[in-house]
Design a protein around this motif. Structure first.
Motif, PDB file in Angstrom:
ATOM      1  N   SER A  11      12.211 -24.685-110.445  1.00 25.31           N
ATOM      2  CA  SER A  11      13.064 -24.980-109.298  1.00 25.31           C
ATOM      3  C   SER A  11      12.761 -24.001-108.166  1.00 25.31           C
ATOM      4  N   LEU A  12      12.306 -24.526-107.047  1.00 22.00           N
ATOM      5  CA  LEU A  12      11.995 -23.668-105.902  1.00 22.00           C
ATOM      6  C   LEU A  12      13.249 -22.968-105.398  1.00 22.00           C
ATOM      7  N   ALA A  13      14.378 -23.646-105.433  1.00 21.10           N
ATOM      8  CA  ALA A  13      15.626 -23.038-104.980  1.00 21.10           C
ATOM      9  C   ALA A  13      15.994 -21.831-105.844  1.00 21.10           C
ATOM     10  N   PRO A  48       8.611 -22.809 -93.001  1.00 23.28           N
ATOM     11  CA  PRO A  48       7.291 -23.123 -92.442  1.00 23.28           C
ATOM     12  C   PRO A  48       6.339 -23.884 -93.375  1.00 23.28           C
ATOM     13  N   SER A  49       6.491 -23.752 -94.686  1.00 21.33           N
ATOM     14  CA  SER A  49       5.574 -24.414 -95.618  1.00 21.33           C
ATOM     15  C   SER A  49       6.344 -24.910 -96.832  1.00 21.33           C
ATOM     16  N   ALA A  50       5.674 -25.696 -97.653  1.00 22.02           N
ATOM     17  CA  ALA A  50       6.348 -26.333 -98.791  1.00 22.02           C
ATOM     18  C   ALA A  50       6.963 -25.321 -99.750  1.00 22.02           C
ATOM     19  N   CYS A  51       6.266 -24.208 -99.971  1.00 22.00           N
ATOM     20  CA  CYS A  51       6.761 -23.201-100.918  1.00 22.00           C
ATOM     21  C   CYS A  51       7.373 -21.990-100.231  1.00 22.00           C
ATOM     22  N   GLY A  52       7.310 -21.956 -98.900  1.00 16.04           N
ATOM     23  CA  GLY A  52       7.877 -20.836 -98.164  1.00 16.04           C
ATOM     24  C   GLY A  52       6.814 -19.879 -97.652  1.00 16.04           C
ATOM     25  N   THR A  53       7.230 -18.976 -96.776  1.00 17.24           N
ATOM     26  CA  THR A  53       6.348 -17.975 -96.194  1.00 17.24           C
ATOM     27  C   THR A  53       6.983 -16.604 -96.330  1.00 17.24           C
ATOM     28  N   ILE A 166       2.927 -19.155 -98.874  1.00 17.88           N
ATOM     29  CA  ILE A 166       2.836 -19.352-100.328  1.00 17.88           C
ATOM     30  C   ILE A 166       2.217 -20.717-100.630  1.00 17.88           C
ATOM     31  N   ASN A 167       1.118 -20.710-101.369  1.00 20.53           N
ATOM     32  CA  ASN A 167       0.510 -21.984-101.755  1.00 20.53           C
ATOM     33  C   ASN A 167       0.754 -22.335-103.222  1.00 20.53           C
TER      34      ASN A 167
END
Length: 215
Positions: A11-13, A48-53, A166-167
């Protein structure tokens, strides 16, 4: 990172929550002499991106911002609660004795290419963001603007910014999910008998994750 299925946290959250709660990340990069690691407080921007910066700053005297392989990923490790687990807390110890000590922990590893930003306006925004995030809980929060502007300007000359989009990101919550219910209850009770905050937080994680299905 070694990832048994029952310890994975995708879970990204949940991952982001740990990163914000424990913002001092270990920044690992590849330099000319090999791997370099420094503890650095990060600000996470989820947008900014799918996984965050991730954004941070390093001392200008720190060679890591100059000596790193920009073609390779950087790694930032965020360590959450962690505690030693004695087998004496397991019901299994009393049943058959076939138990060993272990360590419980929650951790997030974030990967991405690092870029250096040497811009005073960017740096001012970054130090303001990290300061506001940490000062918010203080009775009388300190702000960057509380310091004299010339002093702040001089301080900014001594740092450089780093940003990592983050990729890929991995979370691991190893909190006794692989033990029986009786063992988990014993672990939680043992942890709660300790007075330190880390043990209390780990007991909460053991209780919260104990009901989750394995696999």
């Amino acid at each position: 990172m070694y990832q048994p299925p029952h310890f994975r946290e995708d879970s990204l959250a949940v991952q982001h929550a740990l990163m914000r709660a424990h913002p001092l990340g270990l920044l690992v990069t590849l330099g000319s002499a090999g791997l370099v690691a420094n503890p650095v407080p990060f600000v996470l921007d989820a947008a900014p991106s799918a996984c965050g910066t991730l954004r941070a700053h390093l001392s200008r005297a720190n060679p890591q911002w100059q000596d790193f392989d920009a073609s390779q990923e950087a790694l930032v490790v965020f360590q959450g609660p962690e505690t030693y687990i004695t087998p004496s807390w397991y019901a299994a110890k009393r049943e058959h004795g076939k138990v060993v000590p272990t360590w419980n922990y929650a951790i997030v590893q974030a990967y991405g290419r690092m870029r250096v930003i040497d811009d005073p306006d960017w740096l001012l925004q970054q130090i303001t963001a990290i300061t506001d995030a940490q000062e918010g809980a203080q009775p009388e929060p300190w702000a960057v603007s509380d310091a004299p502007a010339p002093f702040v300007t001089a301080q900014l000359k001594g740092i450089v910014g780093v940003e990592i989009e983050i990729n890929r990101i991995e979370g691991k919550w190893k909190v006794s999910q692989n033990r029986s219910e009786a063992d988990r209850l014993g672990v939680a009770a043992g942890l709660r008998s300790s007075q330190d905050d880390a043990s209390q937080r780990m007991a909460d994680l053991v209780d919260a994750r104990g009901a989750l299905p394995v696999g």
